[in-house]
Design a protein around this motif. Structure first.
Motif, PDB file in Angstrom:
ATOM      1  N   SER A  26      65.088  92.932  42.512  1.00  0.00           N
ATOM      2  CA  SER A  26      66.168  92.718  41.561  1.00  0.00           C
ATOM      3  C   SER A  26      67.254  93.760  41.687  1.00  0.00           C
ATOM      4  CB  SER A  26      65.620  92.725  40.123  1.00  0.00           C
ATOM      5  OG  SER A  26      65.025  93.962  39.836  1.00  0.00           O
ATOM      6  N   SER A  27      66.935  94.912  42.285  1.00  0.00           N
ATOM      7  CA  SER A  27      67.942  95.956  42.393  1.00  0.00           C
ATOM      8  C   SER A  27      69.014  95.613  43.400  1.00  0.00           C
ATOM      9  CB  SER A  27      67.266  97.278  42.797  1.00  0.00           C
ATOM     10  OG  SER A  27      66.668  97.156  44.074  1.00  0.00           O
ATOM     11  N   VAL A  47      61.800  83.169  38.181  1.00  0.00           N
ATOM     12  CA  VAL A  47      62.837  83.331  37.164  1.00  0.00           C
ATOM     13  C   VAL A  47      63.725  84.491  37.547  1.00  0.00           C
ATOM     14  CG1 VAL A  47      63.334  83.747  34.746  1.00  0.00           C
ATOM     15  CG2 VAL A  47      61.314  82.435  35.379  1.00  0.00           C
ATOM     16  N   PRO A  48      64.985  84.238  37.860  1.00  0.00           N
ATOM     17  CA  PRO A  48      65.861  85.344  38.243  1.00  0.00           C
ATOM     18  C   PRO A  48      66.035  86.346  37.111  1.00  0.00           C
ATOM     19  CG  PRO A  48      66.817  83.229  38.821  1.00  0.00           C
ATOM     20  CD  PRO A  48      65.640  82.961  37.954  1.00  0.00           C
ATOM     21  N   ALA A  49      66.210  87.595  37.478  1.00  0.00           N
ATOM     22  CA  ALA A  49      66.570  88.594  36.479  1.00  0.00           C
ATOM     23  C   ALA A  49      67.945  88.241  35.938  1.00  0.00           C
ATOM     24  CB  ALA A  49      66.601  89.976  37.124  1.00  0.00           C
ATOM     25  N   TYR A 333      68.326  78.531  31.863  1.00  0.00           N
ATOM     26  CA  TYR A 333      69.410  79.501  32.014  1.00  0.00           C
ATOM     27  C   TYR A 333      69.207  80.658  31.048  1.00  0.00           C
ATOM     28  CZ  TYR A 333      71.922  76.175  34.912  1.00  0.00           C
ATOM     29  OH  TYR A 333      72.276  75.336  35.929  1.00  0.00           O
ATOM     30  N   THR A 334      69.447  81.861  31.541  1.00  0.00           N
ATOM     31  CA  THR A 334      69.313  83.044  30.712  1.00  0.00           C
ATOM     32  C   THR A 334      70.649  83.759  30.592  1.00  0.00           C
ATOM     33  OG1 THR A 334      68.754  84.514  32.559  1.00  0.00           O
ATOM     34  CG2 THR A 334      66.932  83.359  31.485  1.00  0.00           C
ATOM     35  N   CYS A 335      70.760  84.548  29.542  1.00  0.00           N
ATOM     36  CA  CYS A 335      71.914  85.414  29.370  1.00  0.00           C
ATOM     37  C   CYS A 335      71.435  86.652  28.622  1.00  0.00           C
ATOM     38  CB  CYS A 335      73.034  84.712  28.593  1.00  0.00           C
ATOM     39  SG  CYS A 335      72.649  84.406  26.848  1.00  0.00           S
ATOM     40  N   ASN A 336      72.306  87.618  28.423  1.00  0.00           N
ATOM     41  CA  ASN A 336      71.939  88.744  27.571  1.00  0.00           C
ATOM     42  C   ASN A 336      72.939  88.855  26.436  1.00  0.00           C
ATOM     43  OD1 ASN A 336      74.146  90.522  28.393  1.00  0.00           O
ATOM     44  ND2 ASN A 336      73.043  90.735  30.328  1.00  0.00           N
ATOM     45  N   ASP A 361      67.346  93.485  30.067  1.00  0.00           N
ATOM     46  CA  ASP A 361      67.485  93.773  31.492  1.00  0.00           C
ATOM     47  C   ASP A 361      66.170  93.663  32.253  1.00  0.00           C
ATOM     48  OD1 ASP A 361      70.185  94.193  31.203  1.00  0.00           O
ATOM     49  OD2 ASP A 361      70.003  96.363  30.915  1.00  0.00           O
ATOM     50  N   ASP A 362      65.060  93.639  31.541  1.00  0.00           N
ATOM     51  CA  ASP A 362      63.751  93.472  32.174  1.00  0.00           C
ATOM     52  C   ASP A 362      63.235  92.041  32.057  1.00  0.00           C
ATOM     53  OD1 ASP A 362      63.462  96.184  32.968  1.00  0.00           O
ATOM     54  OD2 ASP A 362      62.953  96.715  30.887  1.00  0.00           O
ATOM     55  N   ASN A 363      64.131  91.127  31.681  1.00  0.00           N
ATOM     56  CA  ASN A 363      63.799  89.704  31.544  1.00  0.00           C
ATOM     57  C   ASN A 363      62.839  89.424  30.394  1.00  0.00           C
ATOM     58  OD1 ASN A 363      64.627  87.204  32.801  1.00  0.00           O
ATOM     59  ND2 ASN A 363      62.471  86.886  33.303  1.00  0.00           N
ATOM     60  N   ARG A 364      62.766  90.329  29.425  1.00  0.00           N
ATOM     61  CA  ARG A 364      61.932  90.095  28.239  1.00  0.00           C
ATOM     62  C   ARG A 364      62.724  89.277  27.227  1.00  0.00           C
ATOM     63  NH1 ARG A 364      60.344  95.396  29.593  1.00  0.00           N
ATOM     64  NH2 ARG A 364      58.094  95.551  30.030  1.00  0.00           N
TER      65      ARG A 364
END
Length: 390
Positions: A26-27, A47-49, A333-336, A361-364
């Motif tokens: 992921s980095s 699942v993408p970060a 789909y994810t977002c923060n 940021d850790d996909n939690r």
């Protein structure tokens, strides 16, 4: 906005498929790209970060009151422009140039209706009462969940369940103590704004367009529009206005973050259905022991599970159930919380999404943003201020 595109099939290679490709670190992900988490044994999806379309503010900088005031002003300017757009466009305008509409007769067996939905790749259909020649409501995954609840409460009546017709759905609701959903529809030539408000009032995620034949005076079902279709219509035709919506998810309080229902990959379909009913929701995030998002089980995933009346499959895991998704499943789909509303509309413009899973940021898992949340904000935020200024 991150898009886990991997289907359950790619997460479960069989004897004829190549082993899964190792996910990149992921980095190494770029600002607008996505990095995939390594696969875990079982049915877990890649699942993408979380990534972002945003241009994040550098750490340490503060936003002046003047800049904040300008941000608020542009936000309201964009919202008001979108509302005016919805008031001058009709529900008919949302429809594509060509489309097909499948209408089911109320006298059809519920078991057969399942096969029709699956064969045609749809998750809902208008119902028609041929005896009255009138629109009779909308068949959705919620109706099948009600049938499952009936089966659980009255297991000795499994033979009767198989003989239920679509016209029996209201009787099933009464038997299990569920309040019947309001049968709503709108005229296709009424303002789109009116349809949106109607959807929010009734908590409907889709609404049929019903016209009346001038000669016979009988109703005609023209089509069905969904929240997704409406929001995409806004995103495609109002880019200059959605670009003004620069406030973040956190700033506008978009979504649900408390008392979230979750499950793991080994949970049974029936247990997850009970969670949906208890929380009155249509999707359950699937997480691992560290609360990292692996997938989302949706109400529509129930439909293939009971195809042909196979209610015993409800005891299988959600991982098994999600492996039956169609090849064209759009993914999750994810977002923060720092993602902005303009970025969300850009994602809606380009992709087919039904909700956004908010992660850190850790996909939690942090929260869920439904399309209803977005539509409600666009239509109602600051409306009292608008009335006072008028």
């Amino acid at each position: 906005m991150a898009d886990p595109r991997a289907s359950p099939e790619t997460a479960q290679p069989d004897s004829h498929s190549a082993p899964p490709t190792p996910a990149p670190d992921s980095s190494t992900a770029g600002a607008s790209g996505s990095a995939e988490l390594p696969l875990r044994p079982g049915h877990e999806l890649q699942v993408p970060a979380p990534s972002s379309h945003l241009r994040p503010q550098p750490a340490g900088r503060t936003i002046s009151e003047k800049a904040t005031s300008l941000l608020d002003k542009e936000q309201m300017q964009g919202l008001r422009a979108i509302r005016e757009f919805l008031k001058v466009r009709t529900s008919y305008d949302v429809l594509p140039l060509s489309f097909r509409l499948i209408v089911l007769d109320n006298d059809l067996l519920i078991k057969k209706s399942l096969n029709i939905l699956i064969q045609n790749g749809i998750v809902s259909a208008p119902l028609w009462d041929s005896r009255r020649s009138a629109f009779a409501g909308l068949l959705t995954s919620t109706d099948y969940i009600n049938v499952i609840q009936y089966y659980c409460q009255f297991p000795d009546e499994i033979d009767q369940v198989d003989q239920f017709r679509l016209s029996s759905l209201r009787d099933i609701e009464r038997a299990i103590g569920v309040l019947p959903l309001e049968t709503v529809s709108v005229h296709p030539m009424r303002p789109l704004y009116e349809a949106c408000r109607r959807m929010l009032k009734t908590r409907a995620r889709r609404i049929p367009l019903v016209d009346v034949d001038d000669e016979t005076g009988r109703e005609m079902v023209v089509s069905v529009i969904t929240q997704y279709r409406i929001l995409k219509f806004i995103a495609v035709n109002n880019e200059k206005h959605t670009m003004l919506l620069k406030k973040s998810v956190r700033d506008i309080g978009l979504g649900t973050y408390d008392n979230l229902a979750t499950a793991d990959m080994n949970a049974s379909v029936l247990d997850v259905i009970h969670l949906m009913v208890e929380y009155n929701i249509s999707a359950i995030p699937i997480v691992d022991k560290e609360y990292k998002v692996l997938n989302v089980f949706e109400a529509v995933d129930v439909i293939p599970c009971i195809k042909g009346g196979a209610y015993e499959e409800l005891s299988s895991s959600v991982g098994d159930a999600m492996s039956k998704r169609a090849d064209d499943f759009p993914g999750i789909y994810t977002c923060n919380e720092d993602d902005r509303l303009d970025a969300i509309f850009e994602t809606i413009r380009k992709s087919k999404i039904h909700r956004l899973i908010v992660v850190d940021d850790d996909n939690r898992l942090k929260g869920i943003i439904s399309l209803s949340d977005i539509l409600k904000y666009v239509l109602l935020y600051g409306e009292e201020d608008d009335v006072q200024e008028a």
